[in-house]
Design an enzyme around this catalytic site. Structure first.
Site, mmCIF file in Angstrom:
data_model
loop_
_atom_site.group_PDB
_atom_site.id
_atom_site.type_symbol
_atom_site.label_atom_id
_atom_site.label_comp_id
_atom_site.label_asym_id
_atom_site.label_seq_id
_atom_site.Cartn_x
_atom_site.Cartn_y
_atom_site.Cartn_z
ATOM 1 N N TYR A 42 -4.521 3.944 8.095
ATOM 2 C CA TYR A 42 -5.849 3.372 8.349
ATOM 3 C C TYR A 42 -6.591 3.650 9.700
ATOM 4 C CZ TYR A 42 -3.368 0.923 4.844
ATOM 5 O OH TYR A 42 -2.523 0.556 4.044
ATOM 6 N N LYS A 99 0.175 3.412 -2.948
ATOM 7 C CA LYS A 99 -0.800 4.404 -3.106
ATOM 8 C C LYS A 99 -0.511 5.745 -2.962
ATOM 9 C CE LYS A 99 -3.595 0.412 -1.512
ATOM 10 N NZ LYS A 99 -3.970 -0.213 -0.596
ATOM 11 N N SER A 151 0.764 -1.213 0.097
ATOM 12 C CA SER A 151 0.086 -0.027 -0.079
ATOM 13 C C SER A 151 0.708 1.145 0.251
ATOM 14 C CB SER A 151 -0.967 0.072 1.140
ATOM 15 O OG SER A 151 -1.970 -0.804 0.850
ATOM 16 N N TYR A 194 -3.918 -3.209 -10.261
ATOM 17 C CA TYR A 194 -3.866 -2.966 -8.926
ATOM 18 C C TYR A 194 -2.881 -4.071 -8.183
ATOM 19 C CZ TYR A 194 -4.959 -2.729 -3.835
ATOM 20 O OH TYR A 194 -5.000 -2.398 -2.452
ATOM 21 N N VAL A 232 1.256 -3.714 3.817
ATOM 22 C CA VAL A 232 1.271 -4.980 4.705
ATOM 23 C C VAL A 232 2.517 -5.553 4.145
ATOM 24 C CG1 VAL A 232 -1.103 -5.289 4.875
ATOM 25 C CG2 VAL A 232 -0.170 -5.971 2.965
HETATM 26 N N1 GLN Z 1 -2.099 -5.353 -1.637
HETATM 27 C C1 GLN Z 1 -2.734 -5.195 -0.626
HETATM 28 C C2 GLN Z 1 -4.195 -5.307 -0.413
HETATM 29 O O1 GLN Z 1 -4.967 -4.878 -1.388
HETATM 30 C C3 GLN Z 1 -2.397 -3.806 0.114
HETATM 31 C C4 GLN Z 1 -2.874 -3.669 1.422
HETATM 32 C C5 GLN Z 1 -1.943 -2.879 2.423
HETATM 33 O O2 GLN Z 1 -0.724 -2.850 2.016
HETATM 34 N N2 GLN Z 1 -2.422 -2.463 3.495
HETATM 35 O O3 GLN Z 1 -4.905 -6.008 0.347
#
Ligand code: GLN
Length: 309
Positions: free
Chosen positions: A245, A72, A69, A194, A263
């Site tokens: 988050y 993003k 993430s 994605y 993550v």
């Molecule tokens: N690729 C992960 C997902 O879409 C990204 C989530 C994350 O890093 N928080 O679940």
């Protein structure tokens, strides 16, 4: 406070690594994407980059890991640079207070995700970048390679395939938003983009350098401008309020910097005008943020006084 005016960040990084090395209990690597589960939770690396591209590091700071993430932030910047404020008609900029992969708010809020850093919001951003470039993931990879000065950065096909095979929740988010007319591309095309985006592998050094445009108020490594300084401020603000988050309040309290986690166990952070950071350790807390990563950034801002507050 040990070093706000010191020329080098190396002593503070070494002190933090030493402290983290003595701390037991590091959380657990993400296992909902099976390809991520095998990482050693005791791995730890941290890098700091100055706006001129000087980079300092400690521990596993040159070890590539799954960015997830963290990407993003870069897709948001690349799309905002192209379409400007129209983006905000399709995605909000308020904290969600919900987990990163939550579905619950989307129906109440008519398919407009709360912010670009939860999965729903990131899917909208990638969709819009896809429409504007024809290959959002390639656009992202090219940007990361240039800004990090590392042409070897790449997608990890195994991670992307693993996420695809376990991607029901992201598919549900994308289809649901498509039903509200908030997705332009076919959902399978969007999901492929994605998952490839999330699979980019990079090190702390790469990501600290690639984040530099946010410390340089929107200016890229070569001196050209990606974002206005106002847009860079906006992205930093959304990172501060939404980048971790449903733990964003706690992150602001402990670290006091704009930050974005993934993550894979990485977290990037920005001290506007001064430096960018990236820390990596794969053990996560229950909200999906690196345990040792948050602790290291907490120690960094405490020891140096370099916080936005
Ligand atoms: N690729 C992960 C997902 O879409 C990204 C989530 C994350 O890093 N928080 O679940």
């Amino acid at each position: 406070m040990i070093m706000t005016s010191s020329k080098t960040f190396q002593p503070v990084l070494e002190r933090i690594a030493e402290e983290i090395g003595r701390t037991p209990g590091r959380g657990r690597p993400a296992d909902y994407i099976p390809a991520l589960a095998a990482r050693d939770p005791r791995a730890f690396g941290m890098a700091v980059a100055e706006p001129d591209g000087t980079v300092y590091g400690v521990g596993d700071w040159r070890e590539p890991f799954s960015t997830q993430s963290i990407t993003k932030v870069f897709t948001l910047a690349l799309d905002l640079a192209r379409e400007g404020d129209e983006l905000w008609e399709h995605v909000g900029r308020e904290p969600s207070g919900n987990p990163f992969n939550s579905l619950v708010q989307l129906e109440y809020e008519s398919g407009i995700p709360r912010n670009p850093f939860i999965n729903a919001g990131a899917l909208v951003v990638t969709d819009r970048l896809q429409t504007r470039t024809g290959d959002a993931a390639a656009e992202l990879l090219g940007f990361l390679r240039t800004e990090s000065r590392n042409p070897d950065l790449d997608f990890d096909r195994e991670v992307a395939a693993s996420e695809d095979a376990h991607g029901d929740r992201n598919a549900a988010l994308a289809h649901f938003m498509a039903s509200y007319g908030n997705i332009d591309n076919p959902v399978p095309v969007l999901l492929d983009q994605y998952f490839r985006q999330c699979s980019v592998t990079a090190s702390c050094a790469d990501l600290a350098l690639a984040t530099g445009f946010l410390a340089r108020h929107g200016v890229r490594a070569d001196g050209s401008r990606l974002l206005s300084s106002s847009q860079a401020k906006q992205i930093n603000a959304v990172m501060m309020t939404c980048g971790t988050y449903d733990a964003a309040g706690e992150f602001a309290y402990r670290v006091g910097l704009p930050g974005k986690s993934g993550v894979g166990g990485g977290i990037i952070a920005v001290v506007p005008g001064r430096c960018t950071l990236c820390v990596w350790s794969p053990g996560l807390d229950e909200r999906g943020n690196s345990v040792a990563g948050v602790a290291a950034l907490d120690r960094f801002t405490t020891l140096t006084g370099l916080s936005v507050f």
